[in-house]
Design a protein around this motif. Structure first.
Motif, PDB file in Angstrom:
ATOM      1  N   ALA A  29      38.463  46.105  20.086  1.00 54.92           N
ATOM      2  CA  ALA A  29      39.051  45.288  21.160  1.00 54.92           C
ATOM      3  C   ALA A  29      38.938  46.003  22.501  1.00 54.92           C
ATOM      4  CB  ALA A  29      40.512  44.969  20.837  1.00 54.92           C
ATOM      5  N   ALA A  30      39.208  47.309  22.508  1.00 51.02           N
ATOM      6  CA  ALA A  30      39.113  48.083  23.749  1.00 51.02           C
ATOM      7  C   ALA A  30      37.668  48.141  24.243  1.00 51.02           C
ATOM      8  CB  ALA A  30      39.647  49.496  23.525  1.00 51.02           C
ATOM      9  N   ALA A  31      36.722  48.320  23.325  1.00 52.96           N
ATOM     10  CA  ALA A  31      35.308  48.374  23.725  1.00 52.96           C
ATOM     11  C   ALA A  31      34.884  47.052  24.340  1.00 52.96           C
ATOM     12  CB  ALA A  31      34.427  48.712  22.515  1.00 52.96           C
ATOM     13  N   ARG A  32      35.314  45.942  23.754  1.00 48.78           N
ATOM     14  CA  ARG A  32      34.970  44.627  24.308  1.00 48.78           C
ATOM     15  C   ARG A  32      35.478  44.526  25.747  1.00 48.78           C
ATOM     16  NH1 ARG A  32      37.150  40.696  20.612  1.00 48.78           N
ATOM     17  NH2 ARG A  32      35.163  40.660  19.554  1.00 48.78           N
ATOM     18  N   THR A 103      31.766  35.351  27.937  1.00 44.92           N
ATOM     19  CA  THR A 103      32.480  35.751  29.155  1.00 44.92           C
ATOM     20  C   THR A 103      33.230  37.064  28.978  1.00 44.92           C
ATOM     21  OG1 THR A 103      34.459  34.463  28.616  1.00 44.92           O
ATOM     22  CG2 THR A 103      32.760  33.362  29.909  1.00 44.92           C
ATOM     23  N   GLU A 104      33.517  37.445  27.744  1.00 42.17           N
ATOM     24  CA  GLU A 104      34.297  38.654  27.476  1.00 42.17           C
ATOM     25  C   GLU A 104      33.462  39.873  27.144  1.00 42.17           C
ATOM     26  OE1 GLU A 104      37.667  39.218  27.583  1.00 42.17           O
ATOM     27  OE2 GLU A 104      37.773  37.234  28.482  1.00 42.17           O
ATOM     28  N   SER A 105      32.255  39.684  26.678  1.00 43.46           N
ATOM     29  CA  SER A 105      31.532  40.807  26.095  1.00 43.46           C
ATOM     30  C   SER A 105      30.105  40.927  26.615  1.00 43.46           C
ATOM     31  CB  SER A 105      31.521  40.643  24.575  1.00 43.46           C
ATOM     32  OG  SER A 105      30.870  41.716  23.971  1.00 43.46           O
ATOM     33  N   ALA A 106      29.903  41.922  27.440  1.00 49.19           N
ATOM     34  CA  ALA A 106      28.551  42.176  27.951  1.00 49.19           C
ATOM     35  C   ALA A 106      27.589  42.485  26.810  1.00 49.19           C
ATOM     36  CB  ALA A 106      28.583  43.349  28.934  1.00 49.19           C
TER      37      ALA A 106
END
Length: 193
Positions: A29-32, A103-106
Protein backbone atom coordinates in the motif's frame (compact mmCIF):
# COMPACT_ATOMS: atom_id res chain seq x y z
CA UNK A 1 12.22 5.50 43.88
CA UNK A 2 11.00 5.51 40.28
CA UNK A 3 11.38 2.24 38.43
CA UNK A 4 12.40 2.52 34.79
CA UNK A 5 11.29 -0.17 32.39
CA UNK A 6 13.96 -2.50 31.13
CA UNK A 7 14.83 -2.68 27.44
CA UNK A 8 12.67 -5.81 27.13
CA UNK A 9 9.70 -4.02 28.69
CA UNK A 10 10.03 -1.01 26.34
CA UNK A 11 10.31 -3.06 23.16
CA UNK A 12 6.97 -3.70 21.43
CA UNK A 13 5.83 -7.29 21.28
CA UNK A 14 7.15 -9.20 18.28
CA UNK A 15 4.16 -10.73 16.52
CA UNK A 16 6.51 -12.86 14.41
CA UNK A 17 4.80 -14.57 11.48
CA UNK A 18 1.48 -12.85 12.23
CA UNK A 19 3.11 -9.51 11.50
CA UNK A 20 4.64 -10.67 8.21
CA UNK A 21 1.40 -10.57 6.19
CA UNK A 22 0.40 -7.27 7.79
CA UNK A 23 3.82 -5.75 7.06
CA UNK A 24 3.78 -6.97 3.45
CA UNK A 25 0.32 -5.50 2.86
CA UNK A 26 1.43 -2.20 4.45
CA UNK A 27 4.53 -2.12 2.25
CA UNK A 28 2.52 -2.71 -0.93
CA UNK A 29 0.00 0.00 0.00
CA UNK A 30 2.83 2.40 0.86
CA UNK A 31 4.67 1.61 -2.38
CA UNK A 32 1.52 2.31 -4.40
CA UNK A 33 1.19 5.72 -2.70
CA UNK A 34 4.87 6.61 -2.95
CA UNK A 35 5.04 5.58 -6.62
CA UNK A 36 1.95 7.67 -7.38
CA UNK A 37 3.56 10.69 -5.71
CA UNK A 38 7.19 10.30 -6.80
CA UNK A 39 7.36 7.70 -9.58
CA UNK A 40 9.10 4.34 -9.69
CA UNK A 41 12.48 5.87 -8.81
CA UNK A 42 11.31 6.86 -5.32
CA UNK A 43 13.65 5.79 -2.51
CA UNK A 44 12.77 2.47 -0.91
CA UNK A 45 13.44 4.05 2.49
CA UNK A 46 10.39 6.27 1.90
CA UNK A 47 8.25 3.19 1.26
CA UNK A 48 9.43 1.55 4.48
CA UNK A 49 8.86 4.76 6.44
CA UNK A 50 5.34 5.22 5.00
CA UNK A 51 4.53 1.58 5.88
CA UNK A 52 5.75 2.12 9.43
CA UNK A 53 8.46 -0.54 9.24
CA UNK A 54 12.23 -0.57 9.05
CA UNK A 55 14.16 -1.05 5.84
CA UNK A 56 15.20 -4.50 7.02
CA UNK A 57 11.55 -5.55 7.00
CA UNK A 58 11.15 -4.18 3.48
CA UNK A 59 14.19 -6.15 2.27
CA UNK A 60 12.96 -9.35 3.96
CA UNK A 61 9.82 -9.15 1.82
CA UNK A 62 11.31 -7.58 -1.32
CA UNK A 63 15.00 -8.10 -2.11
CA UNK A 64 15.14 -5.23 -4.63
CA UNK A 65 13.26 -2.40 -6.32
CA UNK A 66 11.88 -4.66 -9.06
CA UNK A 67 10.36 -7.01 -6.47
CA UNK A 68 8.49 -4.11 -4.85
CA UNK A 69 7.14 -2.89 -8.20
CA UNK A 70 6.14 -6.43 -9.18
CA UNK A 71 4.28 -6.89 -5.89
CA UNK A 72 2.32 -3.67 -6.48
CA UNK A 73 1.53 -4.77 -10.03
CA UNK A 74 0.43 -8.21 -8.89
CA UNK A 75 -1.86 -6.70 -6.25
CA UNK A 76 -3.37 -4.28 -8.77
CA UNK A 77 -4.06 -7.09 -11.25
CA UNK A 78 -5.50 -9.31 -8.51
CA UNK A 79 -7.96 -6.57 -7.53
CA UNK A 80 -9.05 -6.07 -11.16
CA UNK A 81 -9.55 -9.84 -11.46
CA UNK A 82 -11.55 -9.93 -8.22
CA UNK A 83 -13.73 -7.05 -9.42
CA UNK A 84 -14.34 -8.89 -12.70
CA UNK A 85 -15.19 -12.15 -10.91
CA UNK A 86 -17.54 -10.54 -8.37
CA UNK A 87 -21.21 -11.38 -8.51
CA UNK A 88 -23.06 -8.87 -10.69
CA UNK A 89 -19.85 -7.38 -12.11
CA UNK A 90 -20.22 -5.21 -15.19
CA UNK A 91 -17.68 -3.88 -17.66
CA UNK A 92 -18.23 -0.32 -16.46
CA UNK A 93 -17.71 -1.37 -12.84
CA UNK A 94 -14.52 -3.26 -13.62
CA UNK A 95 -13.29 -0.31 -15.69
CA UNK A 96 -13.94 1.89 -12.64
CA UNK A 97 -11.61 -0.31 -10.56
CA UNK A 98 -9.04 -0.41 -13.37
CA UNK A 99 -9.21 3.39 -13.71
CA UNK A 100 -8.69 3.78 -9.95
CA UNK A 101 -5.50 1.73 -10.25
CA UNK A 102 -4.38 3.81 -13.23
CA UNK A 103 -4.78 7.02 -11.22
CA UNK A 104 -3.15 5.59 -8.09
CA UNK A 105 -0.24 3.58 -9.39
CA UNK A 106 2.47 4.73 -11.73
CA UNK A 107 3.75 1.15 -11.82
CA UNK A 108 0.43 -0.07 -13.18
CA UNK A 109 0.63 2.31 -16.12
CA UNK A 110 4.08 0.97 -16.96
CA UNK A 111 2.65 -2.55 -16.99
CA UNK A 112 0.13 -1.66 -19.66
CA UNK A 113 2.86 -0.35 -21.94
CA UNK A 114 5.26 -3.29 -21.56
CA UNK A 115 6.52 -4.55 -24.89
CA UNK A 116 10.09 -5.78 -24.40
CA UNK A 117 10.98 -9.43 -23.89
CA UNK A 118 13.26 -9.23 -20.84
CA UNK A 119 12.23 -10.92 -17.58
CA UNK A 120 10.49 -7.94 -16.00
CA UNK A 121 8.63 -7.01 -19.15
CA UNK A 122 7.69 -10.63 -19.86
CA UNK A 123 6.15 -10.74 -16.37
CA UNK A 124 4.40 -7.42 -17.01
CA UNK A 125 3.04 -8.73 -20.31
CA UNK A 126 1.60 -11.77 -18.53
CA UNK A 127 -0.05 -9.49 -15.96
CA UNK A 128 -1.40 -7.28 -18.74
CA UNK A 129 -2.95 -10.34 -20.39
CA UNK A 130 -4.68 -11.20 -17.10
CA UNK A 131 -6.21 -7.71 -17.08
CA UNK A 132 -7.34 -8.16 -20.68
CA UNK A 133 -8.96 -11.52 -19.87
CA UNK A 134 -10.79 -9.99 -16.91
CA UNK A 135 -12.17 -7.17 -19.02
CA UNK A 136 -12.97 -9.29 -22.08
CA UNK A 137 -15.20 -11.50 -19.98
CA UNK A 138 -17.59 -8.55 -19.63
CA UNK A 139 -17.70 -7.39 -23.25
CA UNK A 140 -21.10 -7.88 -24.81
CA UNK A 141 -21.52 -8.81 -28.45
CA UNK A 142 -20.98 -5.85 -30.72
CA UNK A 143 -19.27 -3.70 -28.04
CA UNK A 144 -17.17 -0.97 -29.57
CA UNK A 145 -14.05 -2.45 -27.92
CA UNK A 146 -14.80 -5.98 -29.10
CA UNK A 147 -12.10 -6.10 -31.79
CA UNK A 148 -9.11 -8.33 -31.12
CA UNK A 149 -6.77 -5.59 -29.83
CA UNK A 150 -9.24 -2.76 -29.30
CA UNK A 151 -9.80 -3.31 -25.59
CA UNK A 152 -6.19 -3.14 -24.43
CA UNK A 153 -5.39 -0.43 -26.97
CA UNK A 154 -8.15 1.67 -25.37
CA UNK A 155 -6.77 0.92 -21.90
CA UNK A 156 -3.27 1.93 -23.05
CA UNK A 157 -4.67 5.14 -24.60
CA UNK A 158 -6.46 6.03 -21.37
CA UNK A 159 -3.38 5.21 -19.29
CA UNK A 160 -1.40 7.61 -21.50
CA UNK A 161 -3.83 10.37 -20.54
CA UNK A 162 -3.40 9.73 -16.81
CA UNK A 163 -1.11 12.61 -16.00
CA UNK A 164 -1.25 15.44 -13.55
CA UNK A 165 0.08 16.42 -10.16
CA UNK A 166 -2.91 15.21 -8.15
CA UNK A 167 -4.98 12.07 -8.05
CA UNK A 168 -8.07 14.15 -8.81
CA UNK A 169 -6.48 15.57 -11.96
CA UNK A 170 -5.34 12.14 -13.10
CA UNK A 171 -8.85 10.75 -12.54
CA UNK A 172 -10.44 13.66 -14.39
CA UNK A 173 -8.18 13.09 -17.38
CA UNK A 174 -8.75 9.32 -17.36
CA UNK A 175 -12.53 9.75 -17.33
CA UNK A 176 -12.30 12.33 -20.13
CA UNK A 177 -10.30 9.84 -22.21
CA UNK A 178 -12.86 7.06 -21.64
CA UNK A 179 -15.62 9.51 -22.57
CA UNK A 180 -13.83 10.43 -25.79
CA UNK A 181 -13.63 6.73 -26.60
CA UNK A 182 -17.37 6.44 -25.97
CA UNK A 183 -16.93 3.98 -23.09
CA UNK A 184 -18.98 4.09 -19.89
CA UNK A 185 -16.99 3.81 -16.68
CA UNK A 186 -18.46 3.12 -13.26
CA UNK A 187 -17.38 4.65 -9.96
CA UNK A 188 -13.62 5.10 -9.81
CA UNK A 189 -12.70 3.27 -6.63
CA UNK A 190 -10.69 0.35 -5.34
CA UNK A 191 -12.33 -3.05 -5.31
CA UNK A 192 -14.12 -3.38 -1.99
CA UNK A 193 -14.72 -7.12 -2.05
Amino acid sequence: MTQHPTAEERRPANDGPKAAARNRAALIAAAREIYAEHGLGAPLSGIARRAGVGQGVLYRHFPDRAAVANAVLEENVREVEQAAAASGATLSGVLGVLTWHLTESAAFIGLLHADRADGVHAHASALSERVARSLRGHLTGGHRLGGSDDLMLAVAMVSGAVTGPTREERERRALAAWRLLGVEVGAVRPFAG
